[in-house]
Design a protein around this motif. Structure first.
Motif, PDB file in Angstrom:
ATOM      1  N   ASN A 295      -6.725   2.737  -4.289  1.00 52.13           N
ATOM      2  CA  ASN A 295      -6.829   1.717  -3.256  1.00 52.13           C
ATOM      3  C   ASN A 295      -7.605   0.509  -3.816  1.00 52.13           C
TER       4      ASN A 295
ATOM      5  N   ALA B  67       3.079   6.503  -6.961  1.00 50.31           N
ATOM      6  CA  ALA B  67       2.186   7.492  -7.586  1.00 50.31           C
ATOM      7  C   ALA B  67       2.754   8.899  -7.395  1.00 50.31           C
TER       8      ALA B  67
ATOM      9  N   ASP C  68       0.828  -1.204   0.000  1.00 49.38           N
ATOM     10  CA  ASP C  68       0.000   0.000   0.000  1.00 49.38           C
ATOM     11  C   ASP C  68       0.868   1.261   0.000  1.00 49.38           C
TER      12      ASP C  68
ATOM     13  N   ALA D 157       2.786   1.752  -3.305  1.00 50.91           N
ATOM     14  CA  ALA D 157       1.963   2.267  -4.407  1.00 50.91           C
ATOM     15  C   ALA D 157       1.755   3.772  -4.245  1.00 50.91           C
ATOM     16  N   ARG D 158       1.552   4.205  -3.003  1.00 53.38           N
ATOM     17  CA  ARG D 158       1.384   5.654  -2.754  1.00 53.38           C
ATOM     18  C   ARG D 158       2.668   6.397  -3.156  1.00 53.38           C
TER      19      ARG D 158
ATOM     20  N   TYR E 153      -2.795   7.130  -7.136  1.00 51.85           N
ATOM     21  CA  TYR E 153      -2.862   5.907  -6.346  1.00 51.85           C
ATOM     22  C   TYR E 153      -4.322   5.466  -6.289  1.00 51.85           C
TER      23      TYR E 153
END
Ligand code: ASP
Length: 458
Positions: free
Chosen positions: A143, A129, A122, A125-126, A141
């Protein structure tokens, strides 16, 4: 549209992040990116997921956590700083999120483990981005809940629910590059649930199937899939193309390039997969397709795995006893055990399974029940087995494939414990003692890939 998944080593450092950004910006079709958590930067390095597992265990045991939290924070901080992103802000959020999860789920070990494990992907990925935005790409990003990855509520073993695919299709309408964390989804109850280890491949495949991508690209750290494990055979042949069925058989039995559950969604949707190297994106990679165009090789690859055992049962006139097989397998089912193969003869049957399933007294219970309930003449367990799978769609059209293997193994003086060939004729299984498995694989590689003729196509 392409969905590109980047594995742990592809997103392990700032240098790797830059390579990913180059790959993404070099092709406008790469619209959806799925990332793993930071993996190993060098051989002895520790994957973030493994550190997070340690953290969850420390919370459960009530032992010191601060150092572990700091180890996680440090990895992301290093990447963010080197990429000249606002590292302090990013890591403050990350730490807040980790500590919230540690507190929220401290009395619920399964939920705690999944929530903490999933945070590796998680946060990565943030961060990805953020970096893509920083270099001027329109990126966001997403979710997994927002994307529509809805899964069963089994901690550590999520299965995708069919309604996810329709939801995911809507991602096509979104603008820019979407960055989705791999490895987890949300259950209908709203819990974070992870796939089995290595499960970012599964996310990538689900997303590719959901958005009906033209290609699913799986970026890793090798130029292609090899036809045999390169740590057993030096410089083995690279595979240009392999079918879904072949890949499934190979990854089940020891090919670690691709998670064995990951192919199902793309296979069903008929989406070709290209396994590529983040460190050498110009290399053509290996294509995983429904049908191979090059049929010159009947055998695609040879895989092997250790850690199996065989329950060997014999009983006079077994073949006449209706329900014998069912009752035997019922005993295993009662213990929650899955099996891999059941080679059999008229009066004997073997069940091959992963031996780590027999812990906690199960082995003795199973043997006792088989002896008393099935009244067999003999039952014993053979431990320390390795299975070798010779895999290839061309096998059914080629004469002498099994003979070639047995001759090669005999020549190398290797005793075969068992042979099994399923009706699909995509693979042949050979069971040998673990100590000789590497020699056996080398002998088979030589026979199938290095000798001039590989059998006669019919
Ligand atoms: N990070 C997870 C693992 O190490 C999932 C993945 O990388 O695919 O298992």
């Amino acid at each position: 549209m392409k969905v590109a998944k980047f594995g742990g080593s592809s997103v392990a450092s700032a240098t790797q992040f830059r390579k990913v950004a180059d790959i993404v910006s070099s092709d406008v079709e790469r619209r959806i990116i799925v990332v793993s958590a930071p993996g190993k930067r060098f051989k002895e390095d520790i994957k973030i997921t493994d550190i997070l597992i340690q953290l969850a265990q420390a919370v459960m045991e009530g032992t010191a956590c601060d150092e572990i939290v700091q180890a996680v924070v440090k990895r992301y901080a290093e990447i963010a700083k080197e990429l000249e992103l606002p590292a302090d802000e990013f890591t403050a959020e990350l730490e807040k999120d980790l500590r919230w999860k540690m507190n929220e789920y401290r009395h619920d070990p399964c939920r705690l483990m999944d929530a903490i494990k999933a945070s590796g992907e998680d946060h990565n990925a943030r961060l990805m981005a953020l970096y893509l935005q920083e270099i001027g790409l329109e990126a966001s990003y997403v979710n997994p809940r927002e994307a529509g990855i809805i899964v069963t509520d089994e901690p550590g073993n999520a299965q995708i629910l069919p309604e996810s695919y329709e939801k995911l299709y809507h991602l096509r309408k979104r603008r820019g590059v979407l960055v989705i964390p791999g490895f987890f989804g949300y259950s209908l109850e709203g819990n974070i649930v992870t796939f089995p280890r290595g499960g970012s491949d599964i996310t990538g495949s689900i997303v590719a199937a959901g958005v009906k991508a033209d290609v699913y690209e799986n970026f890793t750290d090798v130029d292609s899939i090899y036809c045999v494990n390169p740590s057993i055979v030096e410089n083995p042949r690279q595979l240009k193309e392999i079918t879904y069925r072949e890949m499934r058989e190979l990854s089940y039995s020891g090919f670690s390039v691709f998670h064995d559950e990951a192919l199902e969604p793309v296979y069903k949707a008929g989406i070709p997969v290209c396994v590529k190297n983040t460190n050498n994106p110009a290399a053509p990679g290996t294509w995983i397709v429904a049908k191979r165009n090059h049929h010159d090789e009947p055998i695609a690859g040879i895989a092997s795995d250790t850690g199996f055992c065989s329950i060997n049962i014999s009983k006079y006139l077994m073949n006449r006893e209706i329900g014998f097989g069912r009752r035997l397998l019922q005993i295993l089912e009662d213990e929650g055990i899955s099996y891999e193969h059941t080679p059999s003869g008229i009066d004997n049957m073997s069940v091959i399974l992963r031996e780590n399933q027999l812990e906690g007294g199960k082995e003795q219970r199973i043997l006792d029940r088989i002896q008393t309930e099935l009244e067999v003449d003999e039952v014993h367990i053979e431990h320390g087995l390795a299975l070798i799978m010779v895999v290839g769609e061309g096998m059914e059209r080629t004469v002498g494939m099994a003979a070639k293997a047995t001759a090669a193994l005999a020549k190398a003086n290797i005793n075969l414990e068992m042979i099994n060939q399923g009706s699909s004729e995509v693979s042949m299984m050979f069971g040998v003692k673990e100590e000789v498995v590497a020699d056996a694989v080398r002998a088979l590689y030589e026979a199938y890939f290095q000798e001039a003729s590989v059998g006669n196509e019919v």
